[in-house]
Scaffold this active site. Sequence first.
Site, PDB file in Angstrom:
ATOM      1  N   PRO A 254      30.608  59.107  62.629  1.00 42.72           N
ATOM      2  CG  PRO A 254      30.692  57.106  62.794  1.00 42.72           C
ATOM      3  CD  PRO A 254      31.568  58.153  62.964  1.00 42.72           C
ATOM      4  CG  HIS A 258      26.247  48.655  63.446  1.00 41.98           C
ATOM      5  ND1 HIS A 258      25.976  47.419  64.336  1.00 41.98           N
ATOM      6  CD2 HIS A 258      25.862  48.172  62.739  1.00 41.98           C
ATOM      7  CE1 HIS A 258      25.809  46.543  63.658  1.00 41.98           C
ATOM      8  NE2 HIS A 258      25.771  47.286  62.640  1.00 41.98           N
ATOM      9  CG  HIS A 260      25.166  53.879  59.669  1.00 46.19           C
ATOM     10  ND1 HIS A 260      25.985  54.219  60.708  1.00 46.19           N
ATOM     11  CD2 HIS A 260      24.565  55.534  59.805  1.00 46.19           C
ATOM     12  CE1 HIS A 260      26.263  55.193  61.257  1.00 46.19           C
ATOM     13  NE2 HIS A 260      25.760  56.149  60.294  1.00 46.19           N
TER      14      HIS A 260
END
Length: 335
Positions: A254, A258, A260
């Site tokens: 990513p 965090h 998502h």
Amino acid sequence: MASSEPPFDLKDFKVERVLSEDPLTHNAAILGSLRLAGGEDRPTIVRVEKAALPSFSPDILDSVKFLGTTDAYSWGLAWLKKSEEGADIKISVICPATEAHIRKVSHAHSNPSLRIQSEGGYKYSAQKIHLVHETPEIYARIVKPYIDAFPPSRTQWVEDILDGRSEVDSVLFRSSPDAPFGFLILPDMKWDGITMSALYLLAITLFKGIRTLRDLTREHIGMLKEIRQRAGQIVKERYGLESTEIRCYVHYQPSYYHFHVHIVNTNYVGLPSMSVGQAHLLDDIISLLELDPPGAPSILQRITLSYGLGDQHGLFVPLKAAQAELTKEDDGDGS
């Protein structure tokens, strides 16, 4: 909440050089400088991209110049009329830009208005992509320590959204405070909020213990299914799209750590970040986790993940070296 008035005049932007450009997706990143209000010139990156075209009708054209014709085919150039409803290009600005922004895009930014820059990762300076194979052992030895070393300030913009300090009016859904694995959904900064064919939403978990899909286990299946369900409900009620008209996927690696989920129109194609390896369909992730027996390590923790990684990424050097180790192991198998 973000202000609509930046502390600079973009007309004063002084161009230094082009960091990257893509004729296929019609975007470019330009390095230069801007003078902040009452201050000195600061390094600045301006990213411009062609906005989505409106539904075609002759009324949107200001002028047309035909260049040639043969048999049934003709071609030329056209200029659009100025319209308050739709802009010709979308502009994103990082000012002041650090060396990390110029050489590469960090995994997150402190300013929530710059979210678009971090999606897909490392977009400003052109770089060469290499395919790497991340075994569970390589993840534990190289990747996880890299993720653990990221300071909280790198995802402060995410915390500001989750805690209601920014983009409050943009949130389309937020789980109840007592939800064990809650999340919120809001429009991504890539989307103009108007063009349905380019619809782009983002679901971000409120729980801070999930950083990548490697952290997902059977206990998160309920959360993932609710993200899928809520996304379908939102696009139907607010935008008139069916649940079959959206594609939900997760990036690995990513662009920020965090967890998502990206939610885009199924017909929105051509995004570099939807390439094989980097984008994993949410439906497939759920199906894989459902195969795990209760109490066992997650299949996402046990499999080897293969993905494209740019040579400016912070993981590139150690992961490239690890690929040589894998090659030696394969050669040693005698296969």
